[in-house]
Scaffold this active site. Structure first.
Site, short mmCIF file in Angstrom:
data_model
loop_
_atom_site.label_atom_id
_atom_site.label_comp_id
_atom_site.label_asym_id
_atom_site.label_seq_id
_atom_site.Cartn_x
_atom_site.Cartn_y
_atom_site.Cartn_z
N ALA A 68 15.31 41.97 30.73
CA ALA A 68 15.13 43.10 29.81
C ALA A 68 16.47 43.29 29.10
CB ALA A 68 14.76 44.33 30.61
N GLU A 116 9.80 37.80 35.24
CA GLU A 116 8.51 38.51 35.32
C GLU A 116 7.55 38.07 34.22
OE1 GLU A 116 10.74 42.24 35.54
OE2 GLU A 116 9.44 42.83 37.19
N GLU A 136 17.77 42.55 39.50
CA GLU A 136 17.76 44.01 39.28
C GLU A 136 18.58 44.75 40.33
OE1 GLU A 136 15.14 42.03 39.12
OE2 GLU A 136 14.05 42.45 37.26
N1 DAK Z 1 20.39 42.07 27.77
C1 DAK Z 1 21.12 42.20 26.65
N2 DAK Z 1 21.99 41.27 26.22
C2 DAK Z 1 22.11 40.15 26.95
C3 DAK Z 1 21.38 39.94 28.15
C4 DAK Z 1 20.48 40.97 28.57
N3 DAK Z 1 19.68 40.86 29.64
N4 DAK Z 1 21.75 38.75 28.67
C5 DAK Z 1 22.66 38.23 27.83
N5 DAK Z 1 22.89 39.06 26.80
C6 DAK Z 1 23.82 38.89 25.67
C7 DAK Z 1 25.25 39.07 26.11
O1 DAK Z 1 25.57 40.44 26.16
C8 DAK Z 1 25.98 38.31 25.04
O2 DAK Z 1 26.03 39.12 23.88
P1 DAK Z 1 27.42 39.32 23.05
O3 DAK Z 1 28.40 39.81 24.05
O4 DAK Z 1 27.72 37.92 22.55
O5 DAK Z 1 27.04 40.30 21.98
C9 DAK Z 1 25.05 37.15 24.73
O6 DAK Z 1 23.77 37.55 25.21
C10 DAK Z 1 25.44 35.85 25.44
O7 DAK Z 1 25.60 36.14 26.80
P2 DAK Z 1 26.89 35.71 27.65
O8 DAK Z 1 28.07 35.64 26.78
O9 DAK Z 1 26.94 36.60 28.84
O10 DAK Z 1 26.47 34.22 28.07
P3 DAK Z 1 26.99 33.42 29.36
O11 DAK Z 1 26.53 32.02 29.16
O12 DAK Z 1 28.44 33.65 29.62
O13 DAK Z 1 26.18 34.07 30.60
C11 DAK Z 1 24.18 34.93 31.71
C12 DAK Z 1 24.78 33.93 30.69
C13 DAK Z 1 22.67 34.86 31.63
C14 DAK Z 1 24.63 34.52 33.13
C15 DAK Z 1 24.71 36.36 31.39
O14 DAK Z 1 24.46 36.63 30.02
C16 DAK Z 1 24.03 37.41 32.18
O15 DAK Z 1 24.34 37.63 33.37
N6 DAK Z 1 23.13 38.13 31.53
C17 DAK Z 1 22.46 39.27 32.13
C18 DAK Z 1 21.39 38.84 33.07
C19 DAK Z 1 20.69 40.01 33.66
O16 DAK Z 1 21.23 40.70 34.54
N7 DAK Z 1 19.55 40.32 33.07
C20 DAK Z 1 18.84 41.56 33.36
C21 DAK Z 1 18.02 41.39 34.56
S1 DAK Z 1 17.40 42.92 35.06
C22 DAK Z 1 12.72 48.51 33.38
C23 DAK Z 1 11.87 47.46 33.48
C24 DAK Z 1 12.36 46.20 33.67
C25 DAK Z 1 13.68 45.99 33.80
C26 DAK Z 1 14.55 47.05 33.72
C27 DAK Z 1 14.08 48.32 33.53
N8 DAK Z 1 12.26 49.83 33.18
C28 DAK Z 1 10.85 50.06 33.07
C29 DAK Z 1 13.13 50.89 32.82
C30 DAK Z 1 14.19 44.67 33.96
C31 DAK Z 1 15.46 44.47 34.29
C32 DAK Z 1 16.02 43.15 34.16
O17 DAK Z 1 15.52 42.28 33.49
#
Ligand code: DAK
Length: 262
Positions: A68, A116, A136
């Site tokens: 997300a 998901e 998460e």
């Molecule tokens: N959201 C927003 N931006 C994201 C992103 C994400 N999930 N993942 C990556 N990006 C963005 C980064 O911020 C970066 O943007 P800039 O800084 O260049 O503007 C760009 O994509 C490239 O990312 P990185 O520079 O970080 O790339 P790397 O190769 O160094 O790293 C990575 C790749 C995938 C390991 C890293 O980007 C990372 O850890 N990303 C986050 C992964 C993550 O934690 N995803 C979220 C999972 S939790 C809900 C329902 C559902 C959910 C939540 C709430 N409610 C009903 C309220 C679900 C939650 C999730 O999905």
């Protein structure tokens, strides 16, 4: 079908191809993207005759969907959070209940909401650089788009708990070993070829039977329905189709059936 901003929606010969198209954000799912995906799924549901599958993938070769969009979470209150949840659940339930098979071509990161999304599809084909996780827990939340249920259904309670409690990221080989993915592919191109091969196989099957297999298998997980009874109803629907007559006739005449979806 209108032009989308966050997805690419493409009609191929016998299938639909949907790409989440936010590569600068690793295809993270913001609310607009979820709304566009829902519109495209609704469109397919009323326009699937002559189409034998849907492929959902991510633009580029780094990420399927990296979760997300975390940037939308700041200042999220309970009401907005419930609305987000509802939107995500509606989309993923709708994908799961499609009348034609949906294949997730997982071409890179499938994290959180991205994992998901893949779980809501019927089949998963992953490229060698694919990674899966439900991280998460690291944000202080739990999977909110059906992950606690579908991951458990697909890989079993022990492994699902381990992944959700640790947030560990697993590669495509481990995902295959866990039964999280059906097939591996070398890269995007090879992945699409494998999706097309699968869809080609489906083209030779009876569409109403395909729809009813999906429905009946989904019923197994629906606590409000009696799966055995639903199977009987779905079977009887299939047995009154002309495709069933054609299937039996083709067997007796030792030829391939020519199913019409009727
Ligand atoms: N959201 C927003 N931006 C994201 C992103 C994400 N999930 N993942 C990556 N990006 C963005 C980064 O911020 C970066 O943007 P800039 O800084 O260049 O503007 C760009 O994509 C490239 O990312 P990185 O520079 O970080 O790339 P790397 O190769 O160094 O790293 C990575 C790749 C995938 C390991 C890293 O980007 C990372 O850890 N990303 C986050 C992964 C993550 O934690 N995803 C979220 C999972 S939790 C809900 C329902 C559902 C959910 C939540 C709430 N409610 C009903 C309220 C679900 C939650 C999730 O999905």
């Amino acid at each position: 079908m209108k032009n989308f901003k966050n997805i690419i929606f493409d009609k191929r010969d016998n299938y639909y191809l949907i790409k989440v198209n936010r590569p600068k954000n690793l295809n993270a799912l913001n609310q607009d993207t979820i709304a566009e995906l829902k519109q495209s799924v609704d469109f397919i549901k009323t326009n699937y005759k002559g189409f034998f599958g849907v492929v959902i993938t991510g633009e580029g070769d780094k990420s399927f969907v990296a979760g997300a969009d975390i940037k939308e979470f700041t200042g999220l209150d309970k009401k907005a959070s419930l609305k987000f949840c509802k939107n995500g659940h509606e989309l993923f339930n709708s994908i799961e209940n499609m009348p034609i098979p949906v294949i997730a071509l997982v071409n890179g990161y499938a994290l959180g909401g991205g994992c998901e999304l893949a779980l809501s599809c019927h089949i998963r084909i992953a490229t060698k650089n694919a990674y899966f996780s439900q991280p998460e827990i690291n944000l202080g939340i739990i999977p909110g788009y059906g992950g606690t249920q579908r991951l458990t259904q697909i890989i079993g309670k022990s492994r699902a708990l381990e992944l959700m409690l640790t947030g560990e990221m697993i590669n495509s080989n481990k995902a295959l070993d866990y039964g999280l993915v059906n097939q591996l592919a070398n890269d995007n191109e090879d992945g699409l070829v494998k999706c097309e091969e699968f869809i080609k196989t489906l083209k030779r099957k009876a569409p109403i039977a395909i729809k009813n297999v999906i429905k009946s298998v989904n019923n197994f997980y629906d606590k409000s329905s009696n799966g055995f009874l639903e199977e009987i109803n779905s079977f009887s629907e299939c047995s009154s189709t002309s495709d069933f007559e054609e299937g039996v006739r083709a067997f007796i005449e030792k030829r391939c059936p020519d199913f019409k979806g009727e």
